[in-house]
Design an enzyme around this catalytic site. Structure first.
Site, PDB file in Angstrom:
ATOM      1  N   ASP A  41       0.803  -1.226   0.000  1.00 44.96           N
ATOM      2  CA  ASP A  41       0.000   0.000   0.000  1.00 44.96           C
ATOM      3  C   ASP A  41       0.837   1.278   0.000  1.00 44.96           C
ATOM      4  OD1 ASP A  41      -2.232  -1.644   0.075  1.00 44.96           O
ATOM      5  OD2 ASP A  41      -2.334  -1.616   2.256  1.00 44.96           O
TER       6      ASP A  41
ATOM      7  N   LYS B 223       1.836   2.216  -5.137  1.00 48.03           N
ATOM      8  CA  LYS B 223       2.407   1.705  -6.407  1.00 48.03           C
ATOM      9  C   LYS B 223       1.501   2.007  -7.600  1.00 48.03           C
ATOM     10  CE  LYS B 223       2.451  -2.334  -4.358  1.00 48.03           C
ATOM     11  NZ  LYS B 223       2.185  -1.970  -2.962  1.00 48.03           N
TER      12      LYS B 223
ATOM     13  N   GLY C 198      -4.523  -4.146  -3.880  1.00 44.66           N
ATOM     14  CA  GLY C 198      -5.504  -3.107  -4.178  1.00 44.66           C
ATOM     15  C   GLY C 198      -4.709  -1.873  -4.534  1.00 44.66           C
ATOM     16  N   HIS C 199      -4.660  -1.561  -5.823  1.00 43.41           N
ATOM     17  CA  HIS C 199      -3.835  -0.444  -6.283  1.00 43.41           C
ATOM     18  C   HIS C 199      -4.752   0.701  -6.712  1.00 43.41           C
ATOM     19  CE1 HIS C 199      -0.217  -3.294  -7.221  1.00 43.41           C
ATOM     20  NE2 HIS C 199      -0.602  -3.325  -5.967  1.00 43.41           N
TER      21      HIS C 199
ATOM     22  N   GLN D 298       2.073  -5.953  -3.248  1.00 43.65           N
ATOM     23  CA  GLN D 298       2.514  -6.081  -1.856  1.00 43.65           C
ATOM     24  C   GLN D 298       3.802  -5.267  -1.636  1.00 43.65           C
ATOM     25  OE1 GLN D 298       1.499  -9.426  -3.439  1.00 43.65           O
ATOM     26  NE2 GLN D 298      -0.403  -8.428  -2.927  1.00 43.65           N
TER      27      GLN D 298
END
Ligand code: GDP
Ligand code: IMO
Ligand code: MG
Length: 425
Positions: free
Chosen positions: A16, A19, A43-44, A226
């Site tokens: 988080d 990225k 979750g980007h 990650q």
């Protein structure tokens, strides 16, 4: 002969870091963007033109300039979740069927993998990892134990292969005392719809495609998921994910020779967060931690879980720079610290026996951070457009981090929007 270059962008903390935002910002510089590991545990988040998007399995390069995006062999894919994600993007005016390619060697996350994930977590009791529940661990376990089901399998006698794998999983679940699953048939139906939907996309031998792209002189950006401290080898084991999140993961997750890697962009927040269980030396349990959480909106993009917050940890970051071979740092969310009197950075650990160390030890549980304090900058930087506008106190903080980590900070992010990004000279 001109060959293209491969740059890798990855997280240096516990995920988080931001990225998704930076991949989107950098995409115009590349011809192709490729994801190399992880799956829907990611979750980007990206924000531009007043819209917010959260991507899980689809690379963050799909919004800029019609570029080809590749889901590499190192990724694990859940067809139902993939379908939901892709359909949403199509609906919001971002068609991707033609330009999103999926490796035939990527492994499939089955509905039973997700139940196994929950069952293993339940069996661990108070020692549970706090996984995202997306079946990541069981899917990678099947991959390494040579029991996996891959995207390429969809093309040949799939129904029978699926049935065999499911049967094996049900036996395993039975041994764990799990026999009754609410809504399983519905999930399975949706999953099979996802399989049918996936056939609209191009299944590729991504290692061939990627090396061909390079030979043609085109450049590739690899997007990590990650973060380094969640890497299965180098992270805070066993509180990690099940893939190699480090730079080497781009080689194994895409079929790229290490000599092809150019820049390694390491992303970090101006502070530090973590979701799920496991050690976190600089974690703050006081109101400062809560203030960071509120100002940084530190709640999970996928699970909505509260993120644990703390000061930046330079011992941990120096280790991450080392194992990834980071060539350039990118600092995110500096705006979150815009209004603090004092900002701290961990510059050493005190071990339980009183020894002071600057090297990340085998066990980081129980170490005490030694801090250096910086004067806060008390300046709203969110509308800045150039580094010349940065206040002196902020520059002091940045310079100290660069010296300590022996790496240049090339980009500073001052807000969630694509435009709130300062590229340093
Ligand atoms: P990722 O998983 O590394 O892509 O990061 P996430 O999307 O899970 O979390 C990063 C969060 O911070 C998202 O909500 C972003 O919109 C937000 N974000 C990214 N960069 C910045 C920044 O510079 N400032 C602020 N305030 N938010 C940011
Ligand atoms: P992005 O790509 C933050 C964490 C989980 C859990 C551990 C193992 O958005 O940075 P898993 O489901 O992978 O078996 O969970 O890893 N985790 C993440 N934390 N960001 C992520 O991805 C994460 N993906 C997994 O919370 O502690
Ligand atoms: Mg995330």
């Amino acid at each position: 002969m001109k060959t293209g270059k491969v740059d890798v962008l990855l997280g240096l903390q516990w995920g988080d870091e931001g990225k998704g935002k930076v991949v989107d910002v950098l995409t115009p510089r590349y011809d192709v963007v490729a994801r190399f590991q992880g799956g829907p545990n990611a979750g980007h988040t990206l924000e531009f033109e007043g819209q917010k998007y959260v991507l899980r399995s689809i690379p963050s390069g799909i919004f800029q300039g019609g570029k080809v995006n590749i889901i590499g062999n190192g990724v694990v894919l859940a067809p139902d979740l993939f379908m939901a994600e892709a359909k949403n993007l199509e609906k919001s005016g971002h068609p991707l069927m033609e330009r999103l390619h999926i490796s035939k060697k990527a492994h499939l996350i089955m509905p039973t993998h997700r139940i196994l994930d929950r069952a293993y977590e339940a069996a661990k009791g108070k020692d549970k990892v706090g996984t995202t529940g997306k079946g990541i661990g069981p899917t990678y376990t099947d991959k390494t134990s040579r029991n996996g089901l891959r995207v390429g399998d969809i093309l040949d006698n799939f129904g029978e292969k699926y049935r065999q794998h499911k049967e094996r999983h049900l036996q395993m679940l039975k041994a764990l005392g799990w026999t009754d699953f609410d809504g399983f048939e519905e999930t399975e139906k949706l999953w099979m719809e996802g399989i049918a939907y996936m056939k609209n996309f191009k299944f590729v031998d991504s290692e061939h495609e990627i090396n061909h792209i390079l030979r043609e002189g085109n450049d590739i950006l690899c997007e990590g998921a990650q973060g380094t401290m969640l890497d299965v080898d180098f992270g805070s084991y066993p509180f990690v994910t099940s893939s190699n999140t480090i730079c080497a993961g781009a080689c194994t997750g895409l079929g790229i020779g290490p000599n092809k890697i150019g820049n390694v962009y390491g992303i970090m927040k101006a502070y530090c967060t973590r979701v799920g269980a496991g050690p976190f030396p600089t974690e703050l349990f006081d109101e400062t931690g809560q203030r960071i959480r509120d100002l940084g909106h530190e709640y999970g993009a996928v699970t909505g879980r509260e993120r644990r917050c703390g000061w930046i940890d330079l011992i941990q970051l120096r280790y991450s720079v080392m194992v990834n071979g980071v060539t350039e740092l990118i600092m995110m969310k500096s705006d979150v610290l815009d209004d603090f009197d004092i900002v701290k950075a961990c510059v050493a650990y005190e071990l339980p026996d009183g020894t002071i160390t600057e090297d990340l030890p085998y066990e980081i549980d129980g170490v005490k951070p030694v801090y250096r304090e910086f004067k806060g900058w008390h300046t709203d930087m969110t509308k800045f457009t150039s580094e010349d506008q940065f206040p002196a106190e902020f520059n002091d903080y940045v310079r100290f981090l660069e010296d300590f980590l022996e790496t240049r900070i090339g980009i500073i992010s001052i807000g969630p929007d694509r435009d709130q990004t300062i590229i340093r000279k």
